[in-house]
Design a protein around this motif. Structure first.
Motif, PDB file in Angstrom:
ATOM      1  N   ASP A 117       0.821  -1.210   0.000  1.00  0.00           N
ATOM      2  CA  ASP A 117       0.000   0.000   0.000  1.00  0.00           C
ATOM      3  C   ASP A 117       0.854   1.259   0.000  1.00  0.00           C
ATOM      4  OD1 ASP A 117      -2.216  -1.642   0.101  1.00  0.00           O
ATOM      5  OD2 ASP A 117      -2.526  -1.406   2.258  1.00  0.00           O
ATOM      6  N   ARG A 118       2.034   1.186   0.588  1.00  0.00           N
ATOM      7  CA  ARG A 118       2.915   2.358   0.709  1.00  0.00           C
ATOM      8  C   ARG A 118       4.018   2.358  -0.343  1.00  0.00           C
ATOM      9  NH1 ARG A 118       4.435   1.873   6.977  1.00  0.00           N
ATOM     10  NH2 ARG A 118       5.670   3.746   6.534  1.00  0.00           N
ATOM     11  N   ASP A 119       3.995   1.404  -1.262  1.00  0.00           N
ATOM     12  CA  ASP A 119       4.977   1.302  -2.330  1.00  0.00           C
ATOM     13  C   ASP A 119       6.400   1.190  -1.768  1.00  0.00           C
ATOM     14  OD1 ASP A 119       5.718   1.072  -4.987  1.00  0.00           O
ATOM     15  OD2 ASP A 119       5.975   3.236  -5.267  1.00  0.00           O
ATOM     16  N   ILE A 120       6.552   0.328  -0.761  1.00  0.00           N
ATOM     17  CA  ILE A 120       7.849   0.068  -0.142  1.00  0.00           C
ATOM     18  C   ILE A 120       8.267  -1.357  -0.503  1.00  0.00           C
ATOM     19  CG2 ILE A 120       9.079  -0.213   2.046  1.00  0.00           C
ATOM     20  CD1 ILE A 120       7.167   1.886   3.226  1.00  0.00           C
ATOM     21  N   GLN A 121       9.473  -1.505  -0.988  1.00  0.00           N
ATOM     22  CA  GLN A 121       9.944  -2.819  -1.415  1.00  0.00           C
ATOM     23  C   GLN A 121      10.635  -3.587  -0.289  1.00  0.00           C
ATOM     24  OE1 GLN A 121      12.374  -2.666  -4.945  1.00  0.00           O
ATOM     25  NE2 GLN A 121      12.282  -4.880  -5.287  1.00  0.00           N
ATOM     26  N   TYR A 122      11.423  -2.875   0.519  1.00  0.00           N
ATOM     27  CA  TYR A 122      12.186  -3.543   1.570  1.00  0.00           C
ATOM     28  C   TYR A 122      11.888  -2.889   2.917  1.00  0.00           C
ATOM     29  CZ  TYR A 122      14.955  -4.396  -2.669  1.00  0.00           C
ATOM     30  OH  TYR A 122      15.354  -4.703  -3.951  1.00  0.00           O
ATOM     31  N   CYS A 123      11.599  -3.703   3.915  1.00  0.00           N
ATOM     32  CA  CYS A 123      11.497  -3.202   5.282  1.00  0.00           C
ATOM     33  C   CYS A 123      12.439  -4.003   6.163  1.00  0.00           C
ATOM     34  CB  CYS A 123      10.068  -3.317   5.813  1.00  0.00           C
ATOM     35  SG  CYS A 123       9.926  -2.827   7.555  1.00  0.00           S
ATOM     36  N   PHE A 124      13.341  -3.320   6.833  1.00  0.00           N
ATOM     37  CA  PHE A 124      14.283  -3.941   7.758  1.00  0.00           C
ATOM     38  C   PHE A 124      13.754  -3.714   9.179  1.00  0.00           C
ATOM     39  CE2 PHE A 124      16.453  -2.537   3.964  1.00  0.00           C
ATOM     40  CZ  PHE A 124      17.160  -3.668   3.572  1.00  0.00           C
ATOM     41  N   HIS A 125      13.647  -4.778   9.948  1.00  0.00           N
ATOM     42  CA  HIS A 125      13.070  -4.661  11.288  1.00  0.00           C
ATOM     43  C   HIS A 125      13.820  -5.549  12.262  1.00  0.00           C
ATOM     44  CE1 HIS A 125      11.107  -8.648  11.574  1.00  0.00           C
ATOM     45  NE2 HIS A 125      11.058  -8.568  10.255  1.00  0.00           N
ATOM     46  N   GLY A 126      13.676  -5.240  13.542  1.00  0.00           N
ATOM     47  CA  GLY A 126      14.229  -6.056  14.606  1.00  0.00           C
ATOM     48  C   GLY A 126      13.109  -6.616  15.463  1.00  0.00           C
ATOM     49  N   HIS A 127      13.302  -6.602  16.777  1.00  0.00           N
ATOM     50  CA  HIS A 127      12.269  -6.880  17.780  1.00  0.00           C
ATOM     51  C   HIS A 127      11.984  -8.366  17.979  1.00  0.00           C
ATOM     52  CE1 HIS A 127       9.473  -5.422  20.647  1.00  0.00           C
ATOM     53  NE2 HIS A 127       8.365  -5.549  19.953  1.00  0.00           N
ATOM     54  N   THR A 128      12.020  -9.164  16.917  1.00  0.00           N
ATOM     55  CA  THR A 128      11.710 -10.591  17.082  1.00  0.00           C
ATOM     56  C   THR A 128      12.929 -11.398  17.502  1.00  0.00           C
ATOM     57  OG1 THR A 128      12.158 -11.154  14.768  1.00  0.00           O
ATOM     58  CG2 THR A 128       9.907 -10.451  15.329  1.00  0.00           C
ATOM     59  N   HIS A 129      14.127 -10.894  17.213  1.00  0.00           N
ATOM     60  CA  HIS A 129      15.388 -11.590  17.519  1.00  0.00           C
ATOM     61  C   HIS A 129      15.547 -12.867  16.695  1.00  0.00           C
ATOM     62  CE1 HIS A 129      16.043  -9.635  21.741  1.00  0.00           C
ATOM     63  NE2 HIS A 129      15.185  -8.912  21.028  1.00  0.00           N
ATOM     64  N   VAL A 130      14.790 -13.015  15.612  1.00  0.00           N
ATOM     65  CA  VAL A 130      14.845 -14.222  14.787  1.00  0.00           C
ATOM     66  C   VAL A 130      15.193 -13.810  13.358  1.00  0.00           C
ATOM     67  CG1 VAL A 130      13.581 -16.215  13.904  1.00  0.00           C
ATOM     68  CG2 VAL A 130      13.161 -15.396  16.237  1.00  0.00           C
ATOM     69  N   ALA A 131      16.334 -14.263  12.856  1.00  0.00           N
ATOM     70  CA  ALA A 131      16.787 -13.882  11.525  1.00  0.00           C
ATOM     71  C   ALA A 131      15.934 -14.547  10.448  1.00  0.00           C
ATOM     72  CB  ALA A 131      18.250 -14.270  11.339  1.00  0.00           C
ATOM     73  N   GLY A 132      15.683 -13.812   9.365  1.00  0.00           N
ATOM     74  CA  GLY A 132      14.948 -14.384   8.249  1.00  0.00           C
ATOM     75  C   GLY A 132      14.253 -13.335   7.414  1.00  0.00           C
ATOM     76  N   VAL A 133      13.584 -13.795   6.365  1.00  0.00           N
ATOM     77  CA  VAL A 133      12.888 -12.913   5.428  1.00  0.00           C
ATOM     78  C   VAL A 133      11.483 -13.451   5.192  1.00  0.00           C
ATOM     79  CG1 VAL A 133      12.893 -11.885   3.125  1.00  0.00           C
ATOM     80  CG2 VAL A 133      15.073 -12.395   4.258  1.00  0.00           C
ATOM     81  N   TYR A 134      10.481 -12.614   5.454  1.00  0.00           N
ATOM     82  CA  TYR A 134       9.123 -12.864   4.973  1.00  0.00           C
ATOM     83  C   TYR A 134       8.985 -12.101   3.659  1.00  0.00           C
ATOM     84  CZ  TYR A 134       7.600 -14.905   9.416  1.00  0.00           C
ATOM     85  OH  TYR A 134       7.438 -15.718  10.509  1.00  0.00           O
ATOM     86  N   TYR A 135       8.375 -12.715   2.658  1.00  0.00           N
ATOM     87  CA  TYR A 135       8.361 -12.087   1.334  1.00  0.00           C
ATOM     88  C   TYR A 135       7.078 -12.442   0.594  1.00  0.00           C
ATOM     89  CZ  TYR A 135       9.613 -16.796  -0.195  1.00  0.00           C
ATOM     90  OH  TYR A 135       9.612 -18.145  -0.415  1.00  0.00           O
ATOM     91  N   ASP A 136       6.801 -11.657  -0.428  1.00  0.00           N
ATOM     92  CA  ASP A 136       5.758 -12.049  -1.378  1.00  0.00           C
ATOM     93  C   ASP A 136       6.278 -11.873  -2.799  1.00  0.00           C
ATOM     94  OD1 ASP A 136       5.484  -9.340  -1.995  1.00  0.00           O
ATOM     95  OD2 ASP A 136       3.546  -9.120  -1.061  1.00  0.00           O
ATOM     96  N   LYS A 137       5.737 -12.705  -3.688  1.00  0.00           N
ATOM     97  CA  LYS A 137       6.078 -12.669  -5.096  1.00  0.00           C
ATOM     98  C   LYS A 137       4.825 -13.033  -5.868  1.00  0.00           C
ATOM     99  CE  LYS A 137       9.286 -14.417  -8.602  1.00  0.00           C
ATOM    100  NZ  LYS A 137      10.437 -15.307  -8.871  1.00  0.00           N
ATOM    101  N   GLY A 138       4.248 -12.026  -6.520  1.00  0.00           N
ATOM    102  CA  GLY A 138       2.973 -12.253  -7.180  1.00  0.00           C
ATOM    103  C   GLY A 138       1.920 -12.587  -6.146  1.00  0.00           C
ATOM    104  N   LYS A 139       1.236 -13.697  -6.328  1.00  0.00           N
ATOM    105  CA  LYS A 139       0.204 -14.119  -5.386  1.00  0.00           C
ATOM    106  C   LYS A 139       0.734 -15.059  -4.313  1.00  0.00           C
ATOM    107  CE  LYS A 139      -3.595 -13.619  -8.695  1.00  0.00           C
ATOM    108  NZ  LYS A 139      -4.745 -14.288  -9.351  1.00  0.00           N
TER     109      LYS A 139
END
Length: 525
Positions: free
Chosen positions: A423-445
């Protein structure tokens, strides 16, 4: 509908003030004084609202909302009772029911007041600021006491003959974390072109004052500041108004410094931080959740020095959980890193842990506050709540969280957060707080979650990237974790390095830290 109103039955509902006009008087106002609604003019309102005015009294009928008689009476009685309890409406306001045949509507009647937007006159600056002082007191106080919001448009507020400000709109809205108010302030930057710059500084002082009254020692003043910083400004003049507002708001928080006093040593964002994630900027290290673990931080920085990586983005929580808050702060202050504030940093800065902290986390915050200097706490409190650039965002918590630092990205929330990025036209968001390394992502549907050591961000549409934790990993691996992003290929590597936590654990035990905090360093979760 006008013909129907001529013969309609009109009944005032309790509680109505003693001098409320009679049904006959209400009908007289209706028959003699229809007023067209015009945006920005004296009479404004939602489509379907009918306005009538005569001899200093105004009638409003919700013509678009037709209902059964019993429902209309119940709604009108509830509105009358509830508005009386809230204390933000003029005491002359009374509700009534209009009935013609089987058709029924609600309406209200009150004295005519002067709409606030008509009184914003540059030649009467002192009066305008006095009225806005009352406006912000009502608005912010209502948010605090009711956990809901008013419509912040100035046309929804008005002034009586005694100079008192009241709310006009019949509707009240759900909590929005100040977003409506800050967007309205942004509109003022763009529209109040005849007002001098110092007017906007005075506005910042007023907002800061009422935030400190209703939300002392909370993050909301900072959230409002960050939201105002993010509003759209179209030119240099509007940017100057925004700057004056923000500077005055900060002065309320930190206090104006006398000329002979040394200013507080506040954090300054690196000038090129917005370009950190731009294509072709080399390698950028992403760190998070250091949590006062000096040996782990020193090990990570030594590795970055070995790799000659100087651009570093730190996603908050420098302190909390660990025994080295001052040493970690001083080490990071000596580097020109881009750093944002986490919830533990904020708690240490204001001197207390708010809701959402475990008993152990609150204990460490209390311990930390006693050991940080005033200057160190001020520095923590001056860290921004987010950083962003073209197509990227960095927060401690989650992109959809209006506080920036308290929301979590995990399997139950990642889809909503990815939609927020879309909705905000942002491609990458870098975040902390969970202390668990990894990437949640979407590609198409399709969407997914990767915990691999290497991930190609360019192969997906949007991504939520957590580098893990320097000081207290929780993904099942011991050691310390961070990530390195190559802005040439937009491939990211997740690193796990060994270090010796024994000195950290010994100091935690010596200081009486809750045992589960030190045991986490040995099991990585």
């Amino acid at each position: 509908m006008f013909e129907n109103l001529r013969t309609a039955d009109i009944e005032l509902v309790p509680p109505a003030f003693a001098q409320a006009p009679s049904a006959a008087r209400i009908r007289e106002i209706i028959l003699s004084g229809f007023k067209a609604l015009e945006h920005g003019k004296r009479f404004t309102g939602k489509p379907g609202t009918l306005i009538f005015e005569a001899d200093g009294e105004i009638v409003k009928i919700h013509a678009a909302v037709e209902m059964a008689e019993i429902q209309a009476r119940q709604r009108a009685e509830f509105n009358a009772r509830h508005e009386s309890e809230l204390g933000i409406y003029h005491p002359s306001k009374a509700w009534f029911v209009v009935k013609t045949g089987n058709r029924c509507w609600m309406g209200n009647v009150m004295q005519v007041l002067q709409p606030l937007h008509m009184l914003m006159v540059p030649s009467e600056l002192a009066r305008a600021l006095d009225l806005l002082d009352q406006y912000f007191s009502i608005y912010i106080g209502f948010m605090k006491n009711q956990e809901r919001v008013l419509d912040p448009g100035l046309s929804n507020f008005a002034v009586d003959e005694e100079g008192r400000v009241f709310y006009l709109d019949d509707d009240i809205y759900g909590w929005d974390g100040f977003s409506s108010l800050t967007q309205t302030i942004g509109v003022w930057f763009r529209q109040l072109t005849d007002f001098p710059e110092e007017f906007f500084g005075s506005l910042g002082t007023i907002v800061g004052k009422w935030l400190s009254v209703y939300y002392p020692d909370s993050e909301w003043a900072d959230i409002v500041s960050e939201q105002v910083r993010g509003v759209f400004v179209a030119n240099a003049d509007q940017s100057l108004r925004q700057e004056r507002f923000l500077r005055a708001l900060a002065d309320v928080k930190y206090g104006k410094q006398a000329a002979e006093d040394a200013p507080p040593a506040l954090y300054a964002v690196p000038q090129d931080a917005q370009q950190y994630i731009s294509a072709g900027q080399g390698k950028v290290a992403i760190l998070a959740d250091i949590h006062s673990n000096l040996p782990a931080l020193e090990c990570a920085l030594a590795e970055l020095d070995r790799r000659a990586i100087s651009r570093v983005l730190i996603l908050g929580d420098l302190v909390g959980y660990g025994p080295h808050p001052s040493a970690c702060i001083e080490l990071l202050r000596s580097r020109d890193f881009a750093i944002i504030r986490g919830n533990h940093d904020h708690a240490a800065a204001v001197g207390k842990a708010a809701g959402g902290f475990s008993a152990g986390a609150r204990w460490v915050i209390d311990w930390t506050v006693q050991r940080l200097s005033k200057a160190e706490r001020q520095w923590l409190g001056s860290l921004p709540l987010y950083l962003d650039g073209d197509g990227w965002l960095a927060v401690h918590g989650a992109p959809q969280d209006r506080t920036f630092m308290n929301g979590y990205v995990y399997r139950m929330t990642y889809e909503d957060n990815l939609q927020n990025l879309k909705d905000r036209d942002i491609q990458y968001c870098f975040h902390g707080h969970t202390h668990v390394a990894g990437v949640y992502y979407d590609k198409g549907k399709l969407n997914g979650h990767s915990v691999a050591d290497h991930f190609a961000l360019e192969n997906v549409d949007r991504s939520l990237i957590c580098p893990g934790s320097i000081g207290q990993p929780r993904g099942g691996k011991v050691g310390l974790e961070f990530a390195v992003l190559d802005t040439g290929s937009f491939e990211i590597d997740f690193l796990n390095l060994d270090y010796d936590p024994s000195s950290v654990i010994e100091e935690m035990n010596r200081e009486g830290f809750p045992g589960q905090l030190s045991s986490r360093l040995l099991i990585g979760k």
